[in-house]
Motif scaffolding. Structure first.
Motif, PDB file in Angstrom:
ATOM      1  N   ASN A  11     -21.514 -10.095 -15.472  1.00  0.00           N
ATOM      2  CA  ASN A  11     -21.550  -8.783 -14.854  1.00  0.00           C
ATOM      3  C   ASN A  11     -21.564  -8.806 -13.338  1.00  0.00           C
ATOM      4  N   SER A  13     -23.684  -9.828 -11.282  1.00  0.00           N
ATOM      5  CA  SER A  13     -24.970  -9.566 -10.640  1.00  0.00           C
ATOM      6  C   SER A  13     -25.694 -10.850 -10.349  1.00  0.00           C
ATOM      7  N   LYS A  15     -28.775 -10.992 -11.399  1.00  0.00           N
ATOM      8  CA  LYS A  15     -29.830 -10.961 -12.395  1.00  0.00           C
ATOM      9  C   LYS A  15     -29.785 -12.264 -13.181  1.00  0.00           C
ATOM     10  N   HIS A 105     -18.608  -3.812 -11.724  1.00  0.00           N
ATOM     11  CA  HIS A 105     -19.744  -4.475 -12.366  1.00  0.00           C
ATOM     12  C   HIS A 105     -20.864  -3.491 -12.686  1.00  0.00           C
ATOM     13  N   ARG A 107     -22.478  -1.589 -10.479  1.00  0.00           N
ATOM     14  CA  ARG A 107     -23.468  -1.473  -9.413  1.00  0.00           C
ATOM     15  C   ARG A 107     -23.304  -0.169  -8.636  1.00  0.00           C
ATOM     16  N   LEU A 140     -29.346   2.386 -10.902  1.00  0.00           N
ATOM     17  CA  LEU A 140     -28.778   1.133 -11.400  1.00  0.00           C
ATOM     18  C   LEU A 140     -28.848   1.102 -12.920  1.00  0.00           C
ATOM     19  N   ASP A 143     -28.586  -3.473 -16.844  1.00  0.00           N
ATOM     20  CA  ASP A 143     -28.204  -4.873 -16.681  1.00  0.00           C
ATOM     21  C   ASP A 143     -27.933  -5.248 -15.232  1.00  0.00           C
ATOM     22  N   GLN A 144     -28.311  -4.381 -14.301  1.00  0.00           N
ATOM     23  CA  GLN A 144     -28.064  -4.652 -12.891  1.00  0.00           C
ATOM     24  C   GLN A 144     -29.328  -4.417 -12.070  1.00  0.00           C
ATOM     25  N   GLN A 146     -28.795  -5.048  -8.449  1.00  0.00           N
ATOM     26  CA  GLN A 146     -28.254  -5.103  -7.103  1.00  0.00           C
ATOM     27  C   GLN A 146     -27.262  -3.976  -6.871  1.00  0.00           C
ATOM     28  N   GLY A 182     -25.866  -6.855  -3.546  1.00  0.00           N
ATOM     29  CA  GLY A 182     -24.871  -7.609  -4.294  1.00  0.00           C
ATOM     30  C   GLY A 182     -23.728  -8.034  -3.402  1.00  0.00           C
TER      31      GLY A 182
END
Length: 334
Positions: A11, A13, A15, A105, A107, A140, A143-144, A146, A182
């Protein structure tokens, strides 16, 4: 960042998957911090603590010091209590705002225009910056963790630079929002900006250096960089996209008022592991930098991460773009 940290590669990121050693460090920081009142306990999720650890290369003492300073700042500054009506006057020119589109992604995107500065109040500019950061984080997806900065340098010149605001901006971003950036797109920066970047670059972690992209409309690679990150139909024309709708302060104000309504609900429920609540009010001095540390902590580092050193503008910046809701998920600090 430690070499064995396993990143999510699907993704875009930062993370990361946490291994047992890193989880032990998160638990150790929880022990050093101790019990917290509800809002600060919500803030201190495992993911949040991991961001502070990553920002300090997984050094527990340095990350604990940094987190304690943020907890003290949040207890005093109360960023989660800032509402649109308090900062609306700072937003009138569109110097900084959250776009109604996201990158590929997922974001959130903060659009910035340093040439649109409309305030001489350092306090007001920083207050609006914090509001925008909190709002971007609120939007956000799960799953993110940033965001993307799109910085439009159209019309920018040296008169737009304030060293005082620059210092305050850099301090807030680097100390209280670590690992939130990010990628930063510097769109058509003036030539005098490049020597500044050459000087600042050695003080940044290599991973942070790689997050900063210089993009020019007369560069054939520009379109490729933007196409890789954004759906061009949704990207505003100021950045080479096809959306000509422009920034509308009235629509944006309506959107922010609606999003403000979501904030209280979040801060009344905890997504962090249950923790014992203090029986009396928390003493802010308990968050002093050396409290609970077994020795003196050196918070300095030869390199800085994420947003450190990336703000060279007189305040918080912004652009033009349409303002329909994007239906993003409700999640703040994970």
């Amino acid at each position: 960042m430690s070499a064995d940290l396993k990143k999510s590669s699907s993704n875009g990121s930062e993370k990361s998957l946490i291994n047992e050693e890193q989880q032990a460090k998160i638990s150790e920081i929880r022990r050093l911090i101790g019990p917290l009142p509800e809002k600060l306990a919500i803030y201190c999720s495992d993911a949040a603590i991991a961001r502070y650890l990553r920002a300090r290369n997984w050094n527990v003492k340095k990350a604990t010091k940094m987190l304690k300073e943020t907890l003290k700042w949040r207890a005093e500054y109360k960023p989660e209590e800032i509402r649109w009506e308090e900062v609306a006057h700072e937003a009138e020119t569109g110097k900084i705002y959250r776009s109604n589109y996201i990158d590929k992604h997922g974001r959130t995107v903060l659009v910035m225009r340093p040439s649109c500065q409309n305030s001489k109040s350092t306090k007001g500019q920083i207050r609006y910056l914090v509001y925008c950061m909190e709002n971007a984080i609120l939007n956000l997806p799960a799953d993110q963790e940033q965001m993307v900065w799109l910085i439009d340098f159209n019309g920018f010149n040296l008169s737009h630079i304030s060293l005082k605001v620059t210092r305050e901006t850099a301090h807030v971003l680097q100390e209280h929002y670590p690992e939130r950036l990010g990628v930063a797109i510097l769109y058509n920066p003036p030539k005098f900006f490049e020597p500044f970047w050459t000087v600042a670059k050695p003080f940044l972690e290599p991973k942070t250096q790689n997050k900063v992209k210089f993009v020019y409309t007369d560069d054939p690679n520009t379109k490729k960089i933007m196409e890789d990150l954004f759906e061009m139909e949704k990207l505003e024309s100021a950045f080479g996209g096809n959306d000509d709708s422009g920034f509308d302060i009235n629509k944006y104000a309506e959107r922010m008022r609606e999003e403000d309504k979501r904030i209280p609900a979040f801060w009344t429920k905890s997504e962090a592991p249950p923790e014992p609540m203090p029986t009396s009010s928390v003493d802010l001095n308990s968050f002093d930098s050396d409290a609970s540390d077994s020795g003196k902590v050196d918070g300095s580092a030869s390199h800085v991460s994420d947003s450190e050193g990336l703000i060279s503008d007189k305040s918080v910046l912004v652009t033009k773009g349409s303002d329909n809701g994007n239906g993003s998920k409700e999640l703040l600090y994970r």
